[in-house]
Design an enzyme around this catalytic site. Structure first.
Site, PDB file in Angstrom:
ATOM      1  N   GLU A 159     -42.783  12.899   5.486  1.00  0.00           N
ATOM      2  CA  GLU A 159     -41.943  13.439   6.550  1.00  0.00           C
ATOM      3  C   GLU A 159     -41.057  12.369   7.192  1.00  0.00           C
ATOM      4  OE1 GLU A 159     -44.807  17.097   8.081  1.00  0.00           O
ATOM      5  OE2 GLU A 159     -45.190  15.063   8.809  1.00  0.00           O
ATOM      6  N   ASP A 194     -43.360  27.179   5.317  1.00  0.00           N
ATOM      7  CA  ASP A 194     -44.115  28.306   4.793  1.00  0.00           C
ATOM      8  C   ASP A 194     -44.150  29.404   5.837  1.00  0.00           C
ATOM      9  OD1 ASP A 194     -46.832  28.095   6.398  1.00  0.00           O
ATOM     10  OD2 ASP A 194     -46.355  26.062   5.749  1.00  0.00           O
TER      11      ASP A 194
END
Length: 253
Positions: free
Chosen positions: A12, A217
């Site tokens: 990230e 998601d």
């Protein structure tokens, strides 16, 4: 300003440490802190690891040991609403611990002895992040994300949302769970595992914070599918370009 940039996973923050000018490394509390300049902003980058306790320890250390004056948490999250799709960007207005429940002693979601359920993110930092995110989608998105990855994850016209982010020490991958959180927490835009802890620490230490997440998601039974692929090929690019634009616009203010 000394900006602390936190992410839970190394993917990230891909590229941020490499972009630092004259970085140096300090190890403290089993974490590696990179200190340097990011696009002419004094910055400290660190991986918190996953979960609320890990995030709280990291945030406290950034403030108390490294003298950070502003905190930015960037990473991925599950969608908190059916209208929010994979590839969308969410910026926190406030954050709540969805697994905090000391009832009947205290109301559900209230952090005991604080009188608070929702911890605010800093409005000005959030607005700057929104500006950076819109600039990313307008100017960088088309070239930053590989066409194969766009096709694989159905990334067509990502949108930006601002609202409530819920954190808990759970990877939410159950449709009934997310539906229950939707009912209990109006305005929910995302679920993740660190942001509310960061917001609570920053509230108690009086340090402005902001949380930005890329939706990876739908927080349902398919949530773990290709998760790491998405983080590496999509979310890391989002984070790099948005942080770059955030720093570049901040230095001129």
């Amino acid at each position: 300003m000394r900006l602390g940039i936190i992410s839970a996973l190394s993917e990230e923050q891909q590229g941020l440490v490499e972009a630092m000018q004259s970085p140096y490394k300090l190890i403290h509390g089993q974490r590696t802190y990179w200190v340097g300049q990011l696009w002419e902003i004094d910055a400290v980058c660190v991986l918190s690891r996953i979960g609320k306790v890990a995030a709280a320890v990291t945030t406290t250390t950034l403030v108390e040991k490294f003298g950070v004056t502003h905190i930015l948490f960037t990473g991925v999250a599950g969608s908190g609403d059916r209208s929010i799709k994979v590839g969308d960007i969410v910026v926190a207005e406030s954050l709540v611990q969805h697994d905090m429940d000391a009832s009947p002693l205290f109301p559900r979601f209230e952090v005991p002895l604080t009188g608070m359920t929702h911890f605010p993110a800093d409005h000005h930092l959030g607005t700057r992040l929104l500006d950076a995110a819109y600039a990313f989608l307008e100017n960088d998105f088309s070239d930053a994300i590989d066409p194969l990855e766009k096709a694989a994850f159905g990334l067509r016209q990502p949108r930006i949302h601002r609202g409530l982010i819920a954190s808990g020490d759970q990877f939410v991958n159950d449709r009934e769970h997310i539906n229950g959180l939707n009912a209990a927490l109006p305005g929910l835009v995302a679920v993740e595992m660190e942001g509310a802890a960061v917001a609570q620490v920053c509230h108690e230490l009086n340090v402005p914070c902001a949380v930005i997440r890329t939706i990876s998601d739908n927080a349902n039974e398919n949530a773990a599918t290709d998760f790491l692929r998405f983080v590496k090929s999509v979310a890391a690019q989002y984070a790099f370009h948005i942080v770059r634009r955030f720093c570049q616009q901040t230095k001129v203010l």
